[in-house]
Design an enzyme around this catalytic site. Structure first.
Site: not given
Ligand code: NAI
Length: 237
Positions: A12-14, A33, A56-57, A146, A150, A180
């Site tokens: 997905s997304g990026i 993913d 699943d990371v 979050y 980061k 996204t």
């Protein structure tokens, strides 16, 4: 020498935008993913140059298992991440904080460690970690975990760049507000999107491909850049 790029959160997304660029360059991409359906769609779009695997990371055993098929991987885009639920300080839920950190921080570390152990040497080996401007500014109200995750990615990028040199360069991208699905929680309607755009000097959200463009440069064109964090945020801080 041909490159083979492992991308996490690639359905997905990026992550998907990065995978599209890898395949367009004639290289192979390994897409990890958690979402099986999204992976199937990505595989259908990208064709034989994409190898997909549900991982699943945050599950160290699952990452160990998947890492057995990393032979030939030369580059990593460590990208899987979640925003988590909105959480005010008076409602602090340590279990939810731990869940987010397990994906956004421990998962990043585990994937990087497995990649380093399994990778094939490449004269231009590189890792790109997906941070966020939230790592600098603390994140949107209600999303402190979050922001903290980061900020950790920024520190980890510098640590990895030191530890993995000179064989592998490690840099991070710090996107601003990118259009996204992850933004769904905070930007559900057009009014919220317009408000967000007002705070961005470029007066619009970024596209996933505008982040992928920078990832591609860091992976394949940069040669002396390591330990850096590059904002892709339309001028937003
Ligand atoms: P997205 O939601 O479109 O993609 C994230 C992908 O990660 C999804 O395919 C999801 O299934 C996958 N994922 C989630 N949990 C996983 C897990 N435990 N194991 C494996 N895969 C998992 O979001 P987007 O925007 O493409 O996010 C990619 C990265 O960029 C994230 O790390 C995010 O924090 C970061 N980022 C995004 C920004 C934005 O505005 N969209 C801004 C700054 C950073």
């Amino acid at each position: 020498m041909t490159a083979k790029v492992l991308i996490t959160g690639a359905a997905s997304g990026i992550g998907l935008a990065v995978a599209r660029r890898i395949v367009a360059r004639g290289m192979e991409a390994i897409l990890w993913d958690i979402s099986r359906d999204a992976l199937e769609a990505a595989r259908a779009e990208l064709g034989d140059s994409a190898e997909v695997r549900q991982v699943d990371v945050s599950d160290a055993q699952a990452v160990n298992g998947a890492a057995t098929s990393l032979e030939g991987a030369t580059h990593l885009v460590n990208n899987a991440g979640i925003l988590g639920h909105r959480m005010d300080w008076h409602d602090l839920d340590p279990a939810e904080v731990a869940r987010l950190l397990a994906i956004n921080v421990t998962g990043f570390m585990k994937v990087a460690a497995c990649f380093m152990a399994a990778r094939s040497p490449h004269p231009a080996g590189a890792i790109v970690n997906m941070a966020s401007i939230a790592g600098d500014n603390g994140g949107a109200p209600g999303f402190a975990s979050y922001g903290a995750s980061k900020g950790a990615i920024m520190a980890l990028t510098r640590a990895m760049a030191r530890d993995f040199a000179p064989e592998v360069r490690v840099n991070a991208l710090a996107p601003g507000i990118i259009d996204t699905p992850i933004q769904g929680a905070v930007m559900a309607d057009a009014a919220a999107r317009a408000r967000a755009a007002e705070g961005i000097p470029m007066q619009r959200m970024g596209s996933p491909d505008e982040v992928a463009e920078a990832a591609e440069w860091l992976l394949f064109d940069a040669s002396y850049t390591t330990g850096e964090i590059i904002r892709i945020a339309g001028g937003r801080r």
